[in-house]
Design an enzyme around this catalytic site. Structure first.
Site, PDB file in Angstrom:
ATOM      1  N   ASN A  29       0.883  -1.055  -0.119  1.00  0.00           N
ATOM      2  CA  ASN A  29      -0.220  -0.003  -0.063  1.00  0.00           C
ATOM      3  C   ASN A  29       0.782   1.325  -0.169  1.00  0.00           C
ATOM      4  O   ASN A  29       0.480   2.139  -0.606  1.00  0.00           O
ATOM      5  CB  ASN A  29      -0.727   0.142   1.279  1.00  0.00           C
ATOM      6  CG  ASN A  29      -1.811  -1.011   1.292  1.00  0.00           C
ATOM      7  OD1 ASN A  29      -2.355  -1.494   2.397  1.00  0.00           O
ATOM      8  ND2 ASN A  29      -2.646  -1.349   0.212  1.00  0.00           N
ATOM      9  N   LEU A  30       2.068   1.303   0.329  1.00  0.00           N
ATOM     10  CA  LEU A  30       2.832   2.426   0.905  1.00  0.00           C
ATOM     11  C   LEU A  30       3.253   3.165  -0.146  1.00  0.00           C
ATOM     12  O   LEU A  30       3.513   4.341  -0.268  1.00  0.00           O
ATOM     13  CB  LEU A  30       4.006   2.013   1.860  1.00  0.00           C
ATOM     14  CG  LEU A  30       3.718   1.239   2.962  1.00  0.00           C
ATOM     15  CD1 LEU A  30       4.764   1.067   3.874  1.00  0.00           C
ATOM     16  CD2 LEU A  30       2.545   2.052   3.852  1.00  0.00           C
ATOM     17  N   ASP A  89     -13.188   0.046  -4.675  1.00  0.00           N
ATOM     18  CA  ASP A  89     -12.489  -0.558  -5.967  1.00  0.00           C
ATOM     19  C   ASP A  89     -13.351  -1.614  -6.592  1.00  0.00           C
ATOM     20  O   ASP A  89     -12.792  -2.523  -7.376  1.00  0.00           O
ATOM     21  CB  ASP A  89     -11.141  -1.391  -5.170  1.00  0.00           C
ATOM     22  CG  ASP A  89     -11.628  -2.359  -4.384  1.00  0.00           C
ATOM     23  OD1 ASP A  89     -12.594  -2.615  -3.806  1.00  0.00           O
ATOM     24  OD2 ASP A  89     -10.441  -2.960  -3.790  1.00  0.00           O
ATOM     25  N   ASN A  90     -14.564  -1.363  -6.218  1.00  0.00           N
ATOM     26  CA  ASN A  90     -15.550  -2.246  -7.136  1.00  0.00           C
ATOM     27  C   ASN A  90     -16.770  -1.454  -7.361  1.00  0.00           C
ATOM     28  O   ASN A  90     -17.351  -0.727  -6.597  1.00  0.00           O
ATOM     29  CB  ASN A  90     -15.691  -3.668  -6.477  1.00  0.00           C
ATOM     30  CG  ASN A  90     -16.462  -3.599  -5.298  1.00  0.00           C
ATOM     31  OD1 ASN A  90     -17.871  -3.501  -5.180  1.00  0.00           O
ATOM     32  ND2 ASN A  90     -15.802  -3.353  -4.166  1.00  0.00           N
ATOM     33  N   CYS A 121     -26.608   6.072 -13.834  1.00  0.00           N
ATOM     34  CA  CYS A 121     -26.790   6.767 -15.194  1.00  0.00           C
ATOM     35  C   CYS A 121     -25.587   6.670 -16.017  1.00  0.00           C
ATOM     36  O   CYS A 121     -25.557   6.446 -17.086  1.00  0.00           O
ATOM     37  CB  CYS A 121     -27.237   8.081 -15.147  1.00  0.00           C
ATOM     38  SG  CYS A 121     -28.822   8.695 -14.343  1.00  0.00           S
ATOM     39  N   CYS A 164      -5.677  -2.880  -9.286  1.00  0.00           N
ATOM     40  CA  CYS A 164      -4.182  -2.305  -9.599  1.00  0.00           C
ATOM     41  C   CYS A 164      -3.070  -3.233  -9.038  1.00  0.00           C
ATOM     42  O   CYS A 164      -1.965  -3.041  -9.674  1.00  0.00           O
ATOM     43  CB  CYS A 164      -4.238  -1.172  -8.286  1.00  0.00           C
ATOM     44  SG  CYS A 164      -4.116  -1.452  -6.715  1.00  0.00           S
ATOM     45  N   CYS A 184     -32.818   4.873 -16.001  1.00  0.00           N
ATOM     46  CA  CYS A 184     -32.074   4.645 -14.841  1.00  0.00           C
ATOM     47  C   CYS A 184     -33.128   3.674 -13.672  1.00  0.00           C
ATOM     48  O   CYS A 184     -33.990   4.380 -13.183  1.00  0.00           O
ATOM     49  CB  CYS A 184     -31.348   5.489 -14.422  1.00  0.00           C
ATOM     50  SG  CYS A 184     -30.379   5.384 -13.054  1.00  0.00           S
TER      51      CYS A 184
END
Length: 254
Positions: free
Chosen positions: A69-70, A129-130, A175, A189, A246
């Site tokens: 992570n750093l 992240d999803n 949308c 990542c 939508c």
């Protein structure tokens, strides 16, 4: 709220800005921002929100700090490895600004998450992240009529938009991306890679957009998506229309 002498000194560079001033700084101090994710986007956003004097910051993240992570999550150091990110972030905020009240929630957002998550919140920043989580957060923000600042990064690219889909002429996040997304649709990542400084750019941008929504400076950002290309480098802005079909904010949405 009356600003104390120490606060007048701490936030002087905000107060002298005509579009913020004492009234805008007072709004920041009385505001509550919720961040989804304390990773690459969340880390710089947390730092700038705390430094700006946003009165209450809540961070939701179920992960712990790891060595990998750093490279981009600059809120942490090697001494934080193995520590829950919300705990490490809380300690960092306490060092940055004693004016800020911090709440950490070590949990993952899923379909069981209720509207209590954003009760009393003025702005939400989503840097998760999803897509599954992002769409849940979108629907919670729509229901509560809370502005959603959504930021995403990948390799050398980033994007950010502020969504207020309960307004008749403004799109929501769904949308933009639609419904056809599975939990694993976002690029990872760990396999795709990401430039650390890009996280800094998008996280700082997200903090600025949250402060824009709180203090009301500049132009309203509804219906705009900002795209940054770090290879060129360049940034462009596109218009996002509201989708009448939508399932979250369209005419047929329940």
């Amino acid at each position: 709220m009356t600003l104390r002498d120490q606060q007048l000194d701490r936030y002087a560079r905000h107060i002298v800005l005509r579009d913020i001033g004492g009234a805008g700084q007072t709004k920041l101090l009385s505001s509550h921002v919720l961040l989804i994710g304390a990773g690459g986007i969340g880390c710089p956003a947390i730092q700038y929100l705390a430094a700006a004097g946003v009165g209450t910051i809540t961070v939701v993240d179920d992960d712990v700090v790891s060595l990998s992570n750093l490279q981009r999550q600059i809120l942490y150091s090697e001494g934080d490895i193995g520590t829950a990110k919300v705990d490490a972030a809380g300690a960092a905020v306490a060092r940055l600004n004693p004016d800020v009240t911090f709440f950490g929630r070590k949990q993952r957002i899923d379909r069981s998450t209720t509207a209590d998550m954003i009760a009393g919140v003025d702005v939400v920043i989503d840097g998760c992240d999803n897509f599954a989580t992002r769409l849940i957060v979108n629907d919670l923000c729509l229901s509560a009529k809370v502005p959603l600042v959504s930021a995403a990064i990948g390799q050398f690219h980033g994007q950010i938009g502020t969504f207020t889909g309960w307004l008749p002429d403004a799109p929501c996040y769904r949308c933009f991306v639609g419904d056809a997304h599975d939990p694993d649709d976002c690029d990872d990542c760990a396999t795709q890679g990401v430039l650390g400084a890009m996280c800094g750019l998008m996280g700082s941008f997200a903090a600025m957009e949250a402060m824009r929504a709180l203090a009301g400076f500049g132009e309203a950002q509804k219906g705009k998506l900002h795209l940054f290309d770090g290879l060129t480098p360049s940034m462009r802005t596109i218009r996002l229309p509201k989708d009448p079909a939508c399932s979250s904010c369209g005419k047929s949405a329940s």
